[in-house]
Write an enzyme that holds these catalytic residues in place. Structure first.
Site, PDB file in Angstrom:
ATOM      1  N   GLU A 409       0.859  -1.184   0.000  1.00  0.00           N
ATOM      2  CA  GLU A 409       0.000   0.000   0.000  1.00  0.00           C
ATOM      3  C   GLU A 409       0.894   1.233   0.000  1.00  0.00           C
ATOM      4  O   GLU A 409       1.793   1.349   0.827  1.00  0.00           O
ATOM      5  CB  GLU A 409      -0.922   0.007   1.217  1.00  0.00           C
ATOM      6  CG  GLU A 409      -1.767   1.263   1.365  1.00  0.00           C
ATOM      7  CD  GLU A 409      -2.585   1.563   0.109  1.00  0.00           C
ATOM      8  OE1 GLU A 409      -2.370   2.637  -0.472  1.00  0.00           O
ATOM      9  OE2 GLU A 409      -3.417   0.727  -0.274  1.00  0.00           O
ATOM     10  N   GLU A 502     -15.786  -5.207  -1.230  1.00  0.00           N
ATOM     11  CA  GLU A 502     -15.474  -4.663   0.090  1.00  0.00           C
ATOM     12  C   GLU A 502     -16.437  -3.560   0.511  1.00  0.00           C
ATOM     13  O   GLU A 502     -16.624  -3.317   1.711  1.00  0.00           O
ATOM     14  CB  GLU A 502     -14.043  -4.125   0.100  1.00  0.00           C
ATOM     15  CG  GLU A 502     -13.838  -2.927  -0.808  1.00  0.00           C
ATOM     16  CD  GLU A 502     -12.369  -2.572  -0.997  1.00  0.00           C
ATOM     17  OE1 GLU A 502     -12.038  -1.391  -0.829  1.00  0.00           O
ATOM     18  OE2 GLU A 502     -11.568  -3.458  -1.311  1.00  0.00           O
TER      19      GLU A 502
END
Length: 702
Positions: A409, A502
């Site tokens: 990330e 998600e």
């Protein structure tokens, strides 16, 4: 093979308004190119006798000069035809035919400098691709594109499936409306607020008389993504290029070309999904050897964070600095998900059930201060938290025959990632990782750049190339939507680049129609890491306080069907192991279903309503079928005439149970078995928000 059809010289083509017509190989489509009295290049497209695009202008605006949009003359037209077949490294089919007719128009600016631009059209039976090209020439070297005049003028107020033209996010639910009703102003922006009449591509359209049109682009390289400005009065669409931090669109050096602008056309919805036009417009694989690229299924330390069972961060500390913090001295809060014991639990589960890999998010330091601060240095991509033992987990996974998937990330700080990427990839290779999921949550650094601008497009492409050199597979999240570049870089297995599963965990969720629209929009450019396979659909049981009222807006059977209808060579069994352990009979389909295919049949489809797809597993006689619906209950009648003659199959049918529905009774399913052959017709009941999944395995030879 490619062979020329015609060449017309400049003396015949300087006449204003001269039109040149081109037909697709089977004459399904016709393209007409011409010049307006003002020297503006135009084109129009028809499907039989039905207009697809009315006369539409072409052109590119260039900073500091007259540009390539008007006052032009035609100096040459060349025409060729091409027909060959190629085999993808992985994909939905074993081989792809690339059959088109091409028109290359060379245009010249007025004046002594005689700068030229070429427009290359490729016309297939299923659509059109075109791009602008600047050949090497003495009076054009470095130049800055400020915009395009490219138009797609539609003949009527079509139904459109659209999301806002946000320069920094694709993570929106789709709106279905007429073009005249496009207005994103009531929609809450995620990152960069869109202009009200700006939409993203791929844009799916349907005419009142049943013509399906999809507008997108192919081979997005060294150029910003194309959005579309909608004129609600004329139903015209005009290209809008994502700007850079300076406000310009693209900085180029001749010879150069734009991406292909694509228009896929059919008189039925299944043909849109079957089109390989976008892949055909991309360059062949640039990788000399591809045996290390492995389509796969995986589990991961991921969903448990979304449902608030654990967290990415290790401590509750704040205001930390990457270089100065003593991470060993931090006090852990006790619910960090990426700890050694928990990761071993996932490795054991993957090994037990034949899943190839385990993704681990939150393993590396920095998550205490990672989002929302536009901070340069958050992660170094090599330093693990104290409770994550890299060497121990490497040995443990290897002993179990399971691979670990790295997570990088960036928190939007892409300059930081590029500085550290070589060291991060060295770390991966040293510890047995051969796949990585990258993420770009947040505002981009360099500040002022956008997720979908030229600078970031080049970053994504460089990253795919860089990882290919290290024999690393990559899955990118929060990236620009794909444009078929997985043909050129087949290690680029998947992207997110849309509103994934998600969102059901921490927002109003995805409406039941969402998965019936995505194949006609986002997936037109390439595979999506949608993370299907959620079995515990009412999420309060994971954390009643923080998940109150939240649920996934599908049935359990539909979650199984998504493994077939939402194509990806990288498929996650996204739920927690304990959710699967409660339903081992349904989990069997996830264990069985393939991720790489020799054949795909789009059996039934209508965007926003329903979709039924059958696929043949790579190198196998097994077939798998998925059928999904929107919020409406349906019964799909499916003929199995794609099965080989003389062969009987055992069909295992995973279907919604009586009384199932996405909102009231989502986990009710039934499993039945029957012997079938190519003469069999299945009747599949689909509950509201539901689906059905079928495995078809050959019985003994007959």
């Amino acid at each position: 093979m490619t062979r020329p059809l015609l060449t017309l010289a400049a003396a015949l083509l300087a006449l204003p308004g001269l039109a040149q017509r081109l037909h697709s190989p089977s004459h399904k489509l016709a393209l007409q190119f011409g010049l307006s009295p003002a020297g503006e290049p135009t084109y129009q497209l028809s499907y039989g006798n039905r207009p697809v695009l009315k006369p539409s202008r072409l052109g590119v605006a260039v900073q500091g000069q007259s540009g390539f949009a008007q006052g032009l003359t035609v100096v040459r037209i060349d025409s060729t035809q091409h027909d060959d077949t190629w085999q993808p490294v992985w994909g939905e089919v074993k081989s792809i035919r690339n059959h088109y007719r091409e028109l290359l128009v060379t245009l010249q600016q007025p004046g002594p400098e005689q700068r030229q631009v070429q427009v290359r059209f490729r016309l297939f039976d299923d659509g059109l691709g075109f791009r602008y090209e600047w050949p090497r020439q003495p009076n054009l070297q470095y130049f800055t594109v400020t915009g395009e005049q490219t138009e797609f003028n539609l003949p009527a107020d079509h139904k459109a499936f659209w999301i806002p033209g946000d320069y920094d996010s694709n993570e929106y639910a789709y709106t279905t409306s007429r073009l005249s009703q496009v207005d994103s102003s009531p929609i809450k922006a995620i990152e960069q607020k869109s202009a009200p009449q700006r939409v993203q591509t791929p844009l799916m359209l349907k005419s009142a008389d049943g013509l399906y049109v999809n507008i997108h682009e192919a081979a997005l390289v060294n150029y910003p993504a194309m959005m579309l400005n909608v004129n609600p009065q004329t139903f015209g669409l005009t290209a809008q290029l994502v700007p850079s931090a300076t406000g310009a669109a693209a900085y180029l050096q001749a010879p150069e070309h734009t991406p292909w602008r694509t228009v896929v056309v059919a008189d039925n919805a299944p043909a849109i999904l079957a089109s390989k036009l976008i892949l055909n417009l991309n360059e062949p694989s640039q990788l000399p050897e591809t045996s290390w690229i492995r389509p796969q299924k995986f589990v991961g330390v991921w969903w448990e964070m979304h449902v608030n069972r654990s967290s990415w961060n290790y401590s509750d500390a704040s205001n930390l600095k990457l270089a100065d913090t003593d991470w060993q001295a931090l006090k852990p809060h006790g619910h960090h998900g990426a700890n050694t014991a928990n990761v071993k639990r996932y490795i054991d589960f993957a090994a037990q059930h034949g899943l190839q890999s385990v993704l681990v998010e939150g393993w590396n330091v920095g998550w205490e201060d990672w989002a929302g601060n536009w901070k340069e240095e958050v992660f170094d991509f090599v330093t693990s938290y104290p409770d994550f033992n890299v060497a121990e987990l490497q040995q443990y996974a290897a002993a179990k025959g399971v691979k670990l998937i790295m997570h990088h990330e960036t928190s939007g700080s892409v300059t930081n990632y590029e500085r550290r990427q070589d060291r991060a990839l060295d770390f991966m290779k040293a510890h047995g990782y051969d796949a990585v999921k990258t993420g770009y949550v947040g505002r981009i650094i360099p500040r002022g750049e956008h997720h979908d601008g030229q600078w970031m497009v080049n970053h994504y492409n460089r990253t795919a190339q860089h990882m290919a050199q290290r024999q690393i597979m990559v899955d990118m999240h929060e990236s620009v939507r794909p444009t078929g570049l997985h043909r050129t870089y087949p290690n680029w297995l998947a992207n997110e680049a849309a509103r994934g599963n998600e969102f059901n965990a921490w927002s109003e969720g995805n409406p039941p129609e969402h998965e019936t629209i995505l194949p006609f929009t986002r997936l037109m450019g390439g595979p999506m890491d949608y993370t299907p396979g959620i079995f515990r659909l009412q999420l309060e049981s994971w954390n009643p306080e923080r998940n109150k009222g939240r649920q996934v807006h599908t049935t359990l059977a539909k979650q199984l069907a998504l493994y077939v209808t939402m194509y990806s060579p990288l498929q996650m069994a996204a739920d927690l192991p304990e959710a699967y352990e409660q339903h081992p009979d349904a989990f069997q389909f996830i264990k069985d279903v393939a991720v790489d295919w020799d054949d795909t049949r789009i059996l039934q489809a209508e965007p926003g309503e329903y979709l039924t797809i059958a696929r043949q597993a790579k190198g196998s006689r097994e077939w798998y079928l998925g059928a999904i619906t929107d919020e409406q209950a349906r019964q799909q009648t499916v003929k199995l005439d794609f099965l080989p003659a003389g062969q009987k199959y055992q069909a295992i049918i995973y279907a919604d149970a009586k009384g199932a529905s996405w909102d009231k009774n989502p986990e009710a399913y039934q499993i039945r078995r029957q012997t079938v052959d190519r003469k069999t017709t299945l009747k599949l009941p689909l509950a509201p928000g539901g689906g059905a999944a079928v495995s078809l395995k050959p019985l003994g030879a007959n």
